[in-house]
Scaffold this motif. Structure first.
Motif, PDB file in Angstrom:
ATOM      1  N   SER A 186       0.974  -1.290   0.183  1.00 33.38           N
ATOM      2  CA  SER A 186      -0.137   0.066   0.145  1.00 33.38           C
ATOM      3  C   SER A 186       0.854   0.900   0.300  1.00 33.38           C
ATOM      4  O   SER A 186       2.188   1.393   0.377  1.00 33.38           O
ATOM      5  N   LYS A 208      -6.394   2.328  -7.609  1.00 31.75           N
ATOM      6  CA  LYS A 208      -4.950   1.989  -7.743  1.00 31.75           C
ATOM      7  C   LYS A 208      -4.978   3.016  -9.755  1.00 31.75           C
ATOM      8  O   LYS A 208      -4.147   2.110  -9.867  1.00 31.75           O
ATOM      9  N   GLU A 212      -8.120   5.902   0.289  1.00 32.47           N
ATOM     10  CA  GLU A 212      -7.437   5.638  -0.299  1.00 32.47           C
ATOM     11  C   GLU A 212      -7.735   5.690  -1.446  1.00 32.47           C
ATOM     12  O   GLU A 212      -8.087   6.744  -2.482  1.00 32.47           O
TER      13      GLU A 212
END
Length: 409
Positions: A275, A401, A398
């Protein structure tokens, strides 16, 4: 959009992006020449780098609201005009104080190009293409610090440092014409945006209060000021202390960029396994160890030219890993205030960079040690800030990606 038009837009936006790094790095090999001609010290000349960083830092905050209020092309035109005139002033400058001031004005001008190029990517391309476009612009941003000092080294050696600013002025003119002719009006001016200080400041304060923003913006910016320390100190270290010539200096600087760019490419591979938080944590621990070893060697006079290059290469590699991740996590919470958040992040980064390069001008004279002291302390402070700040983050946003993050130079 046709392929031809796509390539044209990328080339123009890429040249807007490259103007800043070229203005920072191309004149570095000329430091000792400038010092000689303006009857001053190389350390005093490095203050012109600090004033440039202060100019970009202030300019980031200034152009955000202006580009939204008046559309993209007007502020860009005026900014580039200011840049061209300031570059011309640098060609004919007679004393160091005017030079430092003109570099500040030049930065305010060039900042229009940097901020406008990011804003126009958002305007001109469909959302799914944005990460790809940013990756291409990142490539330009990455190549600029490799090319600029190398070209600058050759120009300085053969034609003198004044010519560097003449070339920058011509670049400014070419980019101004290309932007006015080749870029569409991508954004309708929004007259509802107030340019009064109060709403602008309250917007910035709202962003600053977000724990995830201040934790990662400051962690990233403090550790990144190690890069600014290196950029400001490198002419003194390599040309004054190790006595390499301007051309060799340009090549050393280009070689160092390989570390930073290589590791940021490695970063995207490692993100498949780890991460962003783990990457930042790992990079800062590694960076602290490298900096501490570097410091022990420097204090005991165990560093020659090659050892110094090797230690700096490792140090900059860690920054190439932590920087994209701190930038991503800093920006993640903002769907709405992305412009203000991005401007504020840039301003914090460059403001701290200006402080670091200012410290170099004051302390780095005839030894590598003061530069390493600054680098070691910024790394350790960043690590402490990260661990304290993390406690305030209640809900973490977050980074998805497929998001690509644009990182300032």
């Amino acid at each position: 959009m046709t392929t031809k038009k796509y390539i044209k837009l990328i080339l123009i936006l890429g040249s807007l992006t490259a103007l800043g790094p070229f203005s920072i790095d191309m004149y570095l090999p000329g430091f000792s020449g400038i010092a000689k001609d303006l009857h001053t010290t190389v350390a005093k000349v490095s203050m012109s780098l600090s004033s440039y960083f202060i100019g970009i830092s202030a300019g980031q905050l200034l152009y955000g609201p202006l580009l939204d209020r008046f559309g993209r092309k007007k502020p860009l035109f005026i900014g580039l005009l200011v840049y061209i005139l300031a570059s011309l002033g640098c060609v004919y400058v007679a004393d160091i104080d005017s030079f430092i001031l003109l570099r500040f004005v030049q930065a305010i001008g060039s900042c229009a190009a940097t901020v406008a190029s990011v804003a126009m990517v958002r305007d001109l391309f469909p959302v799914k293409d944005i990460p790809k476009v940013f990756s291409l612009l990142m490539l330009v941003l990455g190549l600029s610090p490799m090319l600029a000092p190398t070209i600058g080294g050759y120009v300085t050696e053969d034609y003198g440092w004044h010519t560097v600013f003449f070339i920058l002025m011509c670049m400014g003119m070419a980019i101004l014409i290309a932007a006015q002719v080749g870029l569409p009006n991508s954004y309708k001016p929004d007259t509802s945006i107030s340019l009064k200080p109060k709403p602008i400041i309250s917007n910035f304060l709202k962003v600053l209060k977000e724990p995830q923003f201040f934790t990662y913006a400051f962690t990233g910016s403090i550790s990144f000021s190690g890069l600014f320390t290196y950029v400001a100190a490198s002419p003194i270290i390599f040309m004054d202390i190790y006595h390499v010539d301007a051309k060799t200096y340009g090549w050393i600087f280009a070689f160092m960029s390989v570390s930073f760019i290589g590791s940021s490419q490695l970063n995207s591979v490692l993100l498949k396994k780890f991460s962003s938080e783990q990457m930042i944590f790992g990079a800062l621990i590694t960076q602290s160890v490298i900096a501490s070893v570097f410091l022990i060697l420097a204090v005991n006079n165990l560093l020659g030219l090659y050892e110094t290059i090797a230690m700096l290469f490792l140090f900059l590699g860690c920054l190439g890993i932590s920087n994209p991740n701190t930038a991503g996590l800093t920006m993640a919470p903002f769907a709405k205030n992305a412009g203000s958040a991005s401007a504020l992040m840039g301003a914090i980064q460059l403001g701290l960079g200006a402080l670091a390069s200012f410290a170099v001008g004051v302390f780095v004279k005839d030894s590598v040690a003061p530069m390493v002291v600054i680098m070691t302390s910024t790394t350790i402070i960043a690590f402490i800030v990260l661990n304290i700040g993390k406690r305030f983050i209640k809900e973490k946003v977050e980074v998805s990606k497929d998001d690509d993050v644009l990182v300032g130079h």
